[in-house]
Design an enzyme around this catalytic site. Structure first.
Site, PDB file in Angstrom:
ATOM      1  CG  ASP A  67      26.054 -18.393  27.561  1.00 31.56           C
ATOM      2  OD1 ASP A  67      24.872 -18.182  27.887  1.00 31.56           O
ATOM      3  OD2 ASP A  67      26.521 -19.543  27.444  1.00 31.56           O
ATOM      4  CG  ASN A 136      30.581 -29.225  21.345  1.00 33.48           C
ATOM      5  OD1 ASN A 136      30.086 -28.888  22.423  1.00 33.48           O
ATOM      6  ND2 ASN A 136      30.883 -28.344  20.397  1.00 33.48           N
ATOM      7  CG  HIS A 138      29.238 -26.136  24.273  1.00 36.24           C
ATOM      8  ND1 HIS A 138      28.648 -26.613  23.128  1.00 36.24           N
ATOM      9  CD2 HIS A 138      28.248 -25.475  24.938  1.00 36.24           C
ATOM     10  CE1 HIS A 138      27.373 -26.256  23.102  1.00 36.24           C
ATOM     11  NE2 HIS A 138      27.107 -25.574  24.187  1.00 36.24           N
ATOM     12  CD  GLU A 143      31.149 -24.163  20.749  1.00 35.77           C
ATOM     13  OE1 GLU A 143      31.258 -25.405  20.923  1.00 35.77           O
ATOM     14  OE2 GLU A 143      30.095 -23.624  20.366  1.00 35.77           O
TER      15      GLU A 143
END
Length: 246
Positions: A67, A136, A138, A143
């Site tokens: 990314d 979380n 990800h 996400e």
């Protein structure tokens, strides 16, 4: 799925570096999917040390990063291109022309993502994909959501991710709000996946990802379906798994 436990961050970094270096030694022209963030810094440092000792050769390696922040140039010290140069590429004999990171300065999201998907295809496929995991669940910047995104896409970062990444910026206001990221389909297409996690803040996400239901609400849970997943984590990150899996 194979899980290796490390005593601490240094031990985890060394174990992860052993696995990555074995891939390079077994296949000198390997395609490596690489990740950024605080977790892999120690692993990269170990790989650099072994390279300097003459134990590793990166000259035929190709890399594709997960990314990049949208809006940051590669020479911005918070960009992921800069991170990779600073932590690995500048210190080994890799050909930078074969190190790929999404183009954060391409404002046309569809164009940027299509270009990166084509780059991934042209490499012939990732041999080993390195992953960290967010609190979380990800992976990359995929996400929690309602569906698993297949290919490279532009994502609006969640508040929790922006807050987590703000430690690298002078303020939360400076953290980019969007990023280009490989999709779940890109990640799952890798022949091998190496997931590295450290710290109690990752314990719940790691448990939910490896032993919970497979759901886009926990993006890393899809890794349960991968045929060659290796996890390296410290005792803190494994604490909930040890507590619940007797």
């Amino acid at each position: 799925m194979i899980i290796y436990a490390g005593k601490d961050y240094q031990d985890v970094s060394r174990k992860a570096a052993n696995i990555m270096s074995a891939q390079i030694i077994m296949k000198p022209d390997a395609v490596l999917g690489l990740a950024t963030g605080s977790t892999p810094v120690g692993m990269y440092a170990q790989l650099v040390e072994w390279y300097k000792k003459g134990d590793l050769d990166f000259s035929r390696v190709t890399s594709v990063n997960l990314d990049e922040y949208k809006g940051l140039s590669g020479d911005n010290d918070q960009s992921y291109r800069y991170f990779m140069d600073h932590n690995l590429f500048d210190h080994v004999n890799i050909d930078k022309a074969r190190t790929f990171v999404p183009d954060g300065l391409e404002e046309d999201s569809d164009k940027a993502c299509a270009q990166y998907n084509e780059i991934i295809r042209q490499t012939g496929g990732v041999d080993m994909q390195l992953l960290g995991i967010g609190g979380n669940g990800h992976i990359g910047f995929n996400e929690p959501g309602d569906a698993f995104e297949k290919e490279t896409h532009c994502v609006d970062l969640t508040e929790s991710t922006i807050r987590a990444n703000s430690r690298f910026f002078e303020s939360m206001d400076e953290v980019p709000k969007q990023a280009y990221t490989m999709g779940i389909g890109n990640i799952m297409a890798a022949k091998k996946i190496l997931l590295v996690a450290t710290g109690t803040s990752k314990a719940e996400a790691l448990y939910n990802s490896l032993y919970g239901p497979i759901t886009p609400k926990v993006p890393a849970s899809i890794l349960q379906l991968h045929p060659d997943l290796t996890v390296v984590a410290d005792e803190d990150a494994l604490s909930m798994i040890r507590e619940k899996i007797k």
